[in-house]
Design a protein around this motif. Sequence first.
Motif, PDB file in Angstrom:
ATOM      1  N   THR A 142       1.002  -1.243  -0.117  1.00 55.85           N
ATOM      2  CA  THR A 142      -0.326   0.250  -0.226  1.00 55.85           C
ATOM      3  C   THR A 142       0.792   1.266  -0.371  1.00 55.85           C
ATOM      4  OG1 THR A 142      -1.675  -1.275   1.265  1.00 55.85           O
ATOM      5  CG2 THR A 142      -2.298   1.463   1.748  1.00 55.85           C
ATOM      6  N   THR A 143       1.716   1.591   0.764  1.00 56.90           N
ATOM      7  CA  THR A 143       2.724   2.429   0.911  1.00 56.90           C
ATOM      8  C   THR A 143       3.615   2.240  -0.472  1.00 56.90           C
ATOM      9  OG1 THR A 143       3.798   1.843   3.180  1.00 56.90           O
ATOM     10  CG2 THR A 143       4.625   3.670   1.960  1.00 56.90           C
ATOM     11  N   LEU A 144       3.620   1.479  -1.374  1.00 51.78           N
ATOM     12  CA  LEU A 144       5.035   1.423  -2.493  1.00 51.78           C
ATOM     13  C   LEU A 144       3.432   2.142  -3.516  1.00 51.78           C
ATOM     14  CD1 LEU A 144       7.556  -1.324  -2.345  1.00 51.78           C
ATOM     15  CD2 LEU A 144       7.701   1.638  -2.085  1.00 51.78           C
ATOM     16  N   TYR A 145       2.639   1.326  -3.906  1.00 50.74           N
ATOM     17  CA  TYR A 145       1.606   1.291  -5.014  1.00 50.74           C
ATOM     18  C   TYR A 145       0.450   2.724  -4.732  1.00 50.74           C
ATOM     19  CZ  TYR A 145       4.156  -2.538  -6.515  1.00 50.74           C
ATOM     20  OH  TYR A 145       5.057  -3.744  -7.472  1.00 50.74           O
ATOM     21  N   ALA A 146       0.732   3.649  -3.397  1.00 52.75           N
ATOM     22  CA  ALA A 146      -0.877   3.936  -3.344  1.00 52.75           C
ATOM     23  C   ALA A 146      -0.246   6.155  -3.155  1.00 52.75           C
ATOM     24  CB  ALA A 146      -1.430   3.804  -2.501  1.00 52.75           C
ATOM     25  N   ASP A 147       1.323   5.752  -2.076  1.00 52.13           N
ATOM     26  CA  ASP A 147       1.731   7.025  -1.295  1.00 52.13           C
ATOM     27  C   ASP A 147       2.553   6.878  -1.835  1.00 52.13           C
ATOM     28  OD1 ASP A 147       0.052   6.739   0.605  1.00 52.13           O
ATOM     29  OD2 ASP A 147       1.079   5.349   1.962  1.00 52.13           O
ATOM     30  N   TYR A 148       3.930   6.442  -2.778  1.00 46.27           N
ATOM     31  CA  TYR A 148       4.902   6.037  -3.071  1.00 46.27           C
ATOM     32  C   TYR A 148       4.628   6.174  -4.745  1.00 46.27           C
ATOM     33  CZ  TYR A 148       5.994   8.340   1.372  1.00 46.27           C
ATOM     34  OH  TYR A 148       6.713   8.512   2.516  1.00 46.27           O
ATOM     35  N   VAL A 149       3.494   6.392  -5.541  1.00 54.14           N
ATOM     36  CA  VAL A 149       4.000   5.267  -6.779  1.00 54.14           C
ATOM     37  C   VAL A 149       4.765   5.972  -7.527  1.00 54.14           C
ATOM     38  CG1 VAL A 149       1.809   6.462  -7.124  1.00 54.14           C
ATOM     39  CG2 VAL A 149       1.668   4.593  -8.566  1.00 54.14           C
ATOM     40  N   LEU A 150       4.910   7.740  -7.665  1.00 57.95           N
ATOM     41  CA  LEU A 150       5.211   7.828  -8.850  1.00 57.95           C
ATOM     42  C   LEU A 150       6.423   8.387  -8.538  1.00 57.95           C
ATOM     43  CD1 LEU A 150       5.094   9.822 -11.402  1.00 57.95           C
ATOM     44  CD2 LEU A 150       5.168  12.131  -9.450  1.00 57.95           C
ATOM     45  N   PRO A 151       7.603   7.870  -7.021  1.00 61.24           N
ATOM     46  CA  PRO A 151       9.300   7.214  -7.537  1.00 61.24           C
ATOM     47  C   PRO A 151       9.645   6.304  -7.446  1.00 61.24           C
ATOM     48  CG  PRO A 151       7.850   9.045  -5.250  1.00 61.24           C
ATOM     49  CD  PRO A 151       6.794   8.933  -5.906  1.00 61.24           C
ATOM     50  N   PHE A 152       7.866   5.723  -6.754  1.00 60.94           N
ATOM     51  CA  PHE A 152       8.046   3.761  -7.623  1.00 60.94           C
ATOM     52  C   PHE A 152       8.422   3.470  -8.738  1.00 60.94           C
ATOM     53  CE2 PHE A 152       6.686  -0.658  -7.693  1.00 60.94           C
ATOM     54  CZ  PHE A 152       8.437  -0.767  -6.920  1.00 60.94           C
ATOM     55  N   VAL A 153       7.890   4.181  -9.568  1.00 64.23           N
ATOM     56  CA  VAL A 153       7.479   4.151 -10.976  1.00 64.23           C
ATOM     57  C   VAL A 153       8.677   4.370 -11.635  1.00 64.23           C
ATOM     58  CG1 VAL A 153       5.555   4.346 -13.029  1.00 64.23           C
ATOM     59  CG2 VAL A 153       5.114   3.727 -10.907  1.00 64.23           C
ATOM     60  N   THR A 154       9.303   6.008 -11.156  1.00 68.43           N
ATOM     61  CA  THR A 154      10.252   6.442 -11.548  1.00 68.43           C
ATOM     62  C   THR A 154      11.564   6.027 -11.176  1.00 68.43           C
ATOM     63  OG1 THR A 154       9.098   8.673 -11.572  1.00 68.43           O
ATOM     64  CG2 THR A 154      11.398   8.179 -11.648  1.00 68.43           C
ATOM     65  N   ALA A 155      11.410   5.098 -10.495  1.00 73.19           N
ATOM     66  CA  ALA A 155      12.995   4.123 -10.372  1.00 73.19           C
ATOM     67  C   ALA A 155      12.503   3.197 -11.138  1.00 73.19           C
ATOM     68  CB  ALA A 155      13.239   3.650  -9.177  1.00 73.19           C
ATOM     69  N   GLY A 156      11.981   2.727 -11.542  1.00 69.99           N
ATOM     70  CA  GLY A 156      11.581   1.354 -12.446  1.00 69.99           C
ATOM     71  C   GLY A 156      11.725   1.576 -14.074  1.00 69.99           C
ATOM     72  N   VAL A 157      11.557   2.968 -14.076  1.00 66.46           N
ATOM     73  CA  VAL A 157      12.285   3.256 -15.569  1.00 66.46           C
ATOM     74  C   VAL A 157      13.673   3.472 -15.473  1.00 66.46           C
ATOM     75  CG1 VAL A 157      11.445   5.223 -17.142  1.00 66.46           C
ATOM     76  CG2 VAL A 157       9.759   4.511 -16.021  1.00 66.46           C
ATOM     77  N   LEU A 158      13.909   4.015 -14.829  1.00 65.28           N
ATOM     78  CA  LEU A 158      15.356   4.911 -14.281  1.00 65.28           C
ATOM     79  C   LEU A 158      15.648   2.928 -14.425  1.00 65.28           C
ATOM     80  CD1 LEU A 158      15.959   7.486 -11.721  1.00 65.28           C
ATOM     81  CD2 LEU A 158      15.904   7.499 -14.075  1.00 65.28           C
ATOM     82  N   LEU A 159      15.807   2.269 -14.158  1.00 64.79           N
ATOM     83  CA  LEU A 159      16.125   0.638 -13.894  1.00 64.79           C
ATOM     84  C   LEU A 159      16.004   0.569 -15.027  1.00 64.79           C
ATOM     85  CD1 LEU A 159      15.867  -0.498 -10.078  1.00 64.79           C
ATOM     86  CD2 LEU A 159      18.562   0.692 -11.660  1.00 64.79           C
ATOM     87  N   LEU A 160      15.055   0.431 -15.718  1.00 60.40           N
ATOM     88  CA  LEU A 160      14.917  -0.285 -17.217  1.00 60.40           C
ATOM     89  C   LEU A 160      16.540   0.550 -18.843  1.00 60.40           C
ATOM     90  CD1 LEU A 160      13.627  -1.654 -19.236  1.00 60.40           C
ATOM     91  CD2 LEU A 160      11.469  -0.112 -19.598  1.00 60.40           C
ATOM     92  N   VAL A 161      15.929   1.680 -18.181  1.00 61.37           N
ATOM     93  CA  VAL A 161      16.805   2.908 -19.685  1.00 61.37           C
ATOM     94  C   VAL A 161      18.003   2.428 -19.000  1.00 61.37           C
ATOM     95  CG1 VAL A 161      17.540   4.548 -20.016  1.00 61.37           C
ATOM     96  CG2 VAL A 161      15.153   4.905 -19.278  1.00 61.37           C
ATOM     97  N   ALA A 162      18.484   2.062 -17.871  1.00 63.66           N
ATOM     98  CA  ALA A 162      20.051   1.887 -17.243  1.00 63.66           C
ATOM     99  C   ALA A 162      20.336   0.570 -17.945  1.00 63.66           C
ATOM    100  CB  ALA A 162      20.169   2.021 -15.864  1.00 63.66           C
ATOM    101  N   MET A 163      19.493   0.117 -18.136  1.00 62.57           N
ATOM    102  CA  MET A 163      19.569  -1.835 -18.324  1.00 62.57           C
ATOM    103  C   MET A 163      19.799  -1.772 -19.891  1.00 62.57           C
ATOM    104  SD  MET A 163      17.268  -5.514 -17.866  1.00 62.57           S
ATOM    105  CE  MET A 163      15.771  -4.414 -18.491  1.00 62.57           C
ATOM    106  N   ILE A 164      18.941  -0.547 -20.985  1.00 60.06           N
ATOM    107  CA  ILE A 164      19.190  -1.005 -21.355  1.00 60.06           C
ATOM    108  C   ILE A 164      20.065  -0.281 -22.400  1.00 60.06           C
ATOM    109  CG2 ILE A 164      17.428   0.145 -24.125  1.00 60.06           C
ATOM    110  CD1 ILE A 164      15.313  -0.145 -23.126  1.00 60.06           C
ATOM    111  N   ALA A 165      20.558   0.738 -21.889  1.00 61.84           N
ATOM    112  CA  ALA A 165      21.711   1.405 -22.350  1.00 61.84           C
ATOM    113  C   ALA A 165      22.972   0.892 -22.148  1.00 61.84           C
ATOM    114  CB  ALA A 165      21.686   2.861 -21.382  1.00 61.84           C
ATOM    115  N   ALA A 166      23.236  -0.196 -20.606  1.00 61.75           N
ATOM    116  CA  ALA A 166      24.592  -1.376 -20.672  1.00 61.75           C
ATOM    117  C   ALA A 166      23.891  -2.629 -21.820  1.00 61.75           C
ATOM    118  CB  ALA A 166      23.966  -2.399 -19.634  1.00 61.75           C
ATOM    119  N   ILE A 167      22.887  -3.145 -22.042  1.00 65.44           N
ATOM    120  CA  ILE A 167      23.226  -3.698 -22.982  1.00 65.44           C
ATOM    121  C   ILE A 167      23.480  -3.182 -24.535  1.00 65.44           C
ATOM    122  CG2 ILE A 167      21.831  -5.258 -24.520  1.00 65.44           C
ATOM    123  CD1 ILE A 167      20.165  -5.423 -22.198  1.00 65.44           C
TER     124      ILE A 167
END
Length: 205
Positions: A142-167
């Motif tokens: 509830t805390t991750l997906y309700a109160d801090y959903v925007l920072p959580f999704v932003t962190a996921g997108v940044l990790l995805l971009v970093a993984m694609i850049a590394a590949i």
Amino acid sequence: MTFTQGFAQFVFYVFAVAAVASALMVVFTRKPVKGVLFLVLTFIAMAGIWIFLQAEFLALILVVVYVGAVMTLFLFVVMMLNTEIDRSKKMLVRYLPIGLVVMLVLLIMMIYVVGSGQFGLAHYAAPGQLPAHYSNVSALGTTLYADYVLPFVTAGVLLLVAMIAAIALAFRGAHNRKIERVPDQLRVKKADRLRVVKMKSEKGE
């Protein structure tokens, strides 16, 4: 103090002493494999302390992810590496003053942050008794997906971009690659691969 509270306090101190002692052994042991094993013991002791703090989900994640996966990988890497003890001793003597300064700074910061002036019941109220049906997994979700959903999704997108850049950085293209095409191999005929050459026999002198 009841027997249950006394036993819980005793078990807590056992985990705390085990965590501190194993962490010190990670630093002072001379064998890399033993250092990794002591680090595993540190993680297990910290997981026990987290269970006492009613953070069962984080304790299970610590054991499953770090002890079960990351530390196993570290152990294989350390066992396969050919560590030179003499060279390590020379590097230790060379960088010992810098390490002592960094350790002193970190120790002062930890004392300032974890000191009684920052924590305690005078600054934070004691946690209330949680109901029997309470689930910290549900509370964490509830805390991750309700109160801090925007920072959580932003962190996921940044990790995805970093993984694609590394590949993309590691990909070198299709140079000098030999690819087997199974349909072409099945359609091949003898005339395409075999050629009979008639040569005159050589006569000895």
